[in-house]
Design a protein around this motif. Sequence first.
Motif, PDB file in Angstrom:
ATOM      1  N   SER A  34       0.815  -1.208   0.000  1.00 35.78           N
ATOM      2  CA  SER A  34       0.000   0.000   0.000  1.00 35.78           C
ATOM      3  C   SER A  34       0.855   1.269   0.000  1.00 35.78           C
ATOM      4  O   SER A  34       0.341   2.371  -0.180  1.00 35.78           O
ATOM      5  CB  SER A  34      -0.935   0.007   1.207  1.00 35.78           C
ATOM      6  OG  SER A  34      -0.191  -0.138   2.390  1.00 35.78           O
ATOM      7  N   LEU A  55       2.716   6.973   4.559  1.00 37.01           N
ATOM      8  CA  LEU A  55       1.491   7.651   5.011  1.00 37.01           C
ATOM      9  C   LEU A  55       1.346   9.012   4.333  1.00 37.01           C
ATOM     10  O   LEU A  55       2.345   9.617   3.942  1.00 37.01           O
ATOM     11  CB  LEU A  55       1.529   7.840   6.533  1.00 37.01           C
ATOM     12  CG  LEU A  55       1.492   6.571   7.392  1.00 37.01           C
ATOM     13  CD1 LEU A  55       1.841   6.897   8.831  1.00 37.01           C
ATOM     14  CD2 LEU A  55       0.128   5.908   7.317  1.00 37.01           C
ATOM     15  N   ARG A  61       4.076  14.259  13.509  1.00 38.47           N
ATOM     16  CA  ARG A  61       4.761  13.044  13.983  1.00 38.47           C
ATOM     17  C   ARG A  61       6.205  13.022  13.500  1.00 38.47           C
ATOM     18  O   ARG A  61       6.526  13.507  12.420  1.00 38.47           O
ATOM     19  CB  ARG A  61       4.036  11.798  13.459  1.00 38.47           C
ATOM     20  CG  ARG A  61       2.708  11.560  14.148  1.00 38.47           C
ATOM     21  CD  ARG A  61       1.890  10.527  13.423  1.00 38.47           C
ATOM     22  NE  ARG A  61       2.483   9.198  13.427  1.00 38.47           N
ATOM     23  CZ  ARG A  61       1.857   8.126  12.944  1.00 38.47           C
ATOM     24  NH1 ARG A  61       0.642   8.232  12.429  1.00 38.47           N
ATOM     25  NH2 ARG A  61       2.435   6.951  12.976  1.00 38.47           N
ATOM     26  N   MET A 100      -4.127  -4.681  -0.672  1.00 39.29           N
ATOM     27  CA  MET A 100      -3.838  -6.114  -0.832  1.00 39.29           C
ATOM     28  C   MET A 100      -4.989  -7.011  -0.406  1.00 39.29           C
ATOM     29  O   MET A 100      -5.048  -8.159  -0.804  1.00 39.29           O
ATOM     30  CB  MET A 100      -2.607  -6.500  -0.001  1.00 39.29           C
ATOM     31  CG  MET A 100      -1.385  -5.649  -0.203  1.00 39.29           C
ATOM     32  SD  MET A 100      -0.616  -5.860  -1.798  1.00 39.29           S
ATOM     33  CE  MET A 100      -0.152  -7.570  -1.743  1.00 39.29           C
ATOM     34  N   PHE A 101      -5.886  -6.502   0.431  1.00 41.15           N
ATOM     35  CA  PHE A 101      -6.952  -7.360   0.947  1.00 41.15           C
ATOM     36  C   PHE A 101      -8.289  -7.068   0.268  1.00 41.15           C
ATOM     37  O   PHE A 101      -9.346  -7.406   0.778  1.00 41.15           O
ATOM     38  CB  PHE A 101      -7.086  -7.202   2.464  1.00 41.15           C
ATOM     39  CG  PHE A 101      -5.770  -7.355   3.189  1.00 41.15           C
ATOM     40  CD1 PHE A 101      -4.825  -8.255   2.738  1.00 41.15           C
ATOM     41  CD2 PHE A 101      -5.480  -6.597   4.299  1.00 41.15           C
ATOM     42  CE1 PHE A 101      -3.603  -8.388   3.374  1.00 41.15           C
ATOM     43  CE2 PHE A 101      -4.261  -6.734   4.959  1.00 41.15           C
ATOM     44  CZ  PHE A 101      -3.323  -7.627   4.487  1.00 41.15           C
ATOM     45  N   MET A 107      -8.765  -0.974   5.712  1.00 41.71           N
ATOM     46  CA  MET A 107      -8.312   0.401   5.579  1.00 41.71           C
ATOM     47  C   MET A 107      -7.832   0.648   4.148  1.00 41.71           C
ATOM     48  O   MET A 107      -7.121  -0.152   3.577  1.00 41.71           O
ATOM     49  CB  MET A 107      -7.166   0.646   6.554  1.00 41.71           C
ATOM     50  CG  MET A 107      -6.921   2.097   6.815  1.00 41.71           C
ATOM     51  SD  MET A 107      -5.895   2.284   8.256  1.00 41.71           S
ATOM     52  CE  MET A 107      -7.052   1.995   9.553  1.00 41.71           C
TER      53      MET A 107
ATOM     54  N   GLN B 151       1.225  -3.983   4.048  1.00 40.90           N
ATOM     55  CA  GLN B 151      -0.175  -3.547   4.210  1.00 40.90           C
ATOM     56  C   GLN B 151      -0.654  -3.776   5.646  1.00 40.90           C
ATOM     57  O   GLN B 151      -1.378  -2.945   6.206  1.00 40.90           O
ATOM     58  CB  GLN B 151      -1.081  -4.301   3.243  1.00 40.90           C
ATOM     59  CG  GLN B 151      -2.560  -4.062   3.483  1.00 40.90           C
ATOM     60  CD  GLN B 151      -3.187  -3.079   2.510  1.00 40.90           C
ATOM     61  OE1 GLN B 151      -2.777  -2.994   1.365  1.00 40.90           O
ATOM     62  NE2 GLN B 151      -4.177  -2.343   2.961  1.00 40.90           N
ATOM     63  N   LEU B 152      -0.234  -4.893   6.253  1.00 42.11           N
ATOM     64  CA  LEU B 152      -0.599  -5.124   7.652  1.00 42.11           C
ATOM     65  C   LEU B 152      -0.020  -4.023   8.543  1.00 42.11           C
ATOM     66  O   LEU B 152      -0.681  -3.524   9.454  1.00 42.11           O
ATOM     67  CB  LEU B 152      -0.085  -6.481   8.138  1.00 42.11           C
ATOM     68  CG  LEU B 152      -0.773  -7.737   7.610  1.00 42.11           C
ATOM     69  CD1 LEU B 152      -0.202  -8.961   8.292  1.00 42.11           C
ATOM     70  CD2 LEU B 152      -2.273  -7.674   7.840  1.00 42.11           C
ATOM     71  N   LEU B 153       1.226  -3.669   8.268  1.00 41.16           N
ATOM     72  CA  LEU B 153       1.874  -2.634   9.078  1.00 41.16           C
ATOM     73  C   LEU B 153       1.155  -1.294   8.966  1.00 41.16           C
ATOM     74  O   LEU B 153       1.065  -0.535   9.944  1.00 41.16           O
ATOM     75  CB  LEU B 153       3.337  -2.459   8.642  1.00 41.16           C
ATOM     76  CG  LEU B 153       4.272  -3.627   8.909  1.00 41.16           C
ATOM     77  CD1 LEU B 153       5.634  -3.354   8.277  1.00 41.16           C
ATOM     78  CD2 LEU B 153       4.433  -3.854  10.402  1.00 41.16           C
ATOM     79  N   MET B 154       0.633  -1.008   7.770  1.00 37.38           N
ATOM     80  CA  MET B 154      -0.009   0.292   7.558  1.00 37.38           C
ATOM     81  C   MET B 154      -1.198   0.506   8.482  1.00 37.38           C
ATOM     82  O   MET B 154      -1.509   1.625   8.877  1.00 37.38           O
ATOM     83  CB  MET B 154      -0.478   0.413   6.107  1.00 37.38           C
ATOM     84  CG  MET B 154       0.615   0.660   5.118  1.00 37.38           C
ATOM     85  SD  MET B 154       1.701   2.000   5.592  1.00 37.38           S
ATOM     86  CE  MET B 154       3.036   1.089   6.299  1.00 37.38           C
ATOM     87  N   GLN B 155      -1.854  -0.593   8.817  1.00 33.68           N
ATOM     88  CA  GLN B 155      -3.024  -0.467   9.693  1.00 33.68           C
ATOM     89  C   GLN B 155      -2.620  -0.024  11.089  1.00 33.68           C
ATOM     90  O   GLN B 155      -3.419   0.550  11.822  1.00 33.68           O
ATOM     91  CB  GLN B 155      -3.764  -1.799   9.737  1.00 33.68           C
ATOM     92  CG  GLN B 155      -4.359  -2.132   8.369  1.00 33.68           C
ATOM     93  CD  GLN B 155      -4.849  -3.534   8.281  1.00 33.68           C
ATOM     94  OE1 GLN B 155      -5.783  -3.884   8.978  1.00 33.68           O
ATOM     95  NE2 GLN B 155      -4.228  -4.332   7.445  1.00 33.68           N
ATOM     96  N   ALA B 157       0.411   1.745  11.458  1.00 36.63           N
ATOM     97  CA  ALA B 157       1.174   2.986  11.271  1.00 36.63           C
ATOM     98  C   ALA B 157       0.292   4.221  11.385  1.00 36.63           C
ATOM     99  O   ALA B 157       0.773   5.302  11.724  1.00 36.63           O
ATOM    100  CB  ALA B 157       1.860   2.971   9.904  1.00 36.63           C
ATOM    101  N   MET B 158      -0.994   4.060  11.102  1.00 44.76           N
ATOM    102  CA  MET B 158      -1.905   5.202  11.220  1.00 44.76           C
ATOM    103  C   MET B 158      -1.963   5.727  12.652  1.00 44.76           C
ATOM    104  O   MET B 158      -2.228   6.900  12.886  1.00 44.76           O
ATOM    105  CB  MET B 158      -3.318   4.790  10.796  1.00 44.76           C
ATOM    106  CG  MET B 158      -3.447   4.460   9.326  1.00 44.76           C
ATOM    107  SD  MET B 158      -3.300   5.901   8.272  1.00 44.76           S
ATOM    108  CE  MET B 158      -4.893   6.673   8.551  1.00 44.76           C
TER     109      MET B 158
END
Lengths: 162, 200
Positions: A34, A55, A61, A100-101, A107, B151-155, B157-158
């Motif tokens: 992502s 991000l 931050r 990816m999902f 999200m 992608q898992l990390l991004m969830q 990282a927010m």
Amino acid sequence: MSTTVEVELKAIQVGMGELKIGQHPEQLAAVLGSCIGVAVTHPRHNVGLMAHVMLPTASGRDGPLGKFADTAVAGMLSLLREHGYATRGLTAKIAGGSNMFGSAGPMQIGQANVEAVHVELKKHGIPIMGEDVGGSAGRRVRLNCETGILTISRIGAGDLTL
Amino acid sequence: MLNTASTADPALAKAFHIATDQASTAIRKWTGGSVALSLDEVHEVPIEEAIASIQLDDEPLSIIVLQIAGEYSGDMMLAFAESDANSLVEDLASSVRGADLSEEWKQSALMESGNILASAYLNALTDLVEEPLFPTPPHLIQDYGVSVFEQLLMQHAMFSDKIFLTCTTFRRNETDVLNGNLFFIPGEQLRSLMVDRLPS
């Protein structure tokens, strides 16, 4: 009689949140989900930069410059100046921003990253010459710092060049 | 050997050890005794350093992703090299009547493996924290492992600059390491709950 000498390109990995500069015969490489790979090159100087943006905005931050879209593009320009290059005449190519999902995923950060990178590049007057964003597949990208060609590999698909 | 050098709380490492043992027992039973798990790493890292901190090929992998459903969040990812995914499926096929090793059967077997493993893992954590934790249905992806993990990390990282991460290796017959890993990233709320509820 002319001879052609093939130079082996040296790959420099650009990890999450990193921002790196490379010169021929180097190529900058990243594996993206992502996140967005922002590749900036100067057509005359054989120099390339890549940011692995995670991000859209820093919003106060801390983090490495390449982590957020709003610090990454400005950071790339600073890095170019530090290395003695002009920041006029730059062009950009971008890739990544997958979900990816699938659309039912928790999200949709990929699309927000794409939009933020567009805004930042426009703000700094850097035109986007090509992009391969969105979808649900991961990407492996390589930027040839001499030619500015961005090669994008996906599982089960042929390489795409921008 | 378990590396807990950067673990904030040893009680957390112990809890993940218990969860891994329970998941290992379940997967051993499911595979007829051939495959087990061992916990290698429990650590907290800046999110941008997480991928570099684990051993994950940037080659195509078979990946099963599950999340914790309900009040507490967390992400689980099982990643296998293609050859090891096939090997695991062949082990399962040998003990299942009517298994045909078609692509559909293979995908189904991998997802069920993920479901069994995640359920056992979260059952153990449920017992420890006394709150119900159960997995979402598994999602199978064949892609670059690094891309999916990102992608898992991004969830996370927010909301945070660091993550807590456990890394587990699959083993065959206790000694041979399979090219397969289980990664678990508990959300901040779950981690706080564990710190509160686990005896130090």
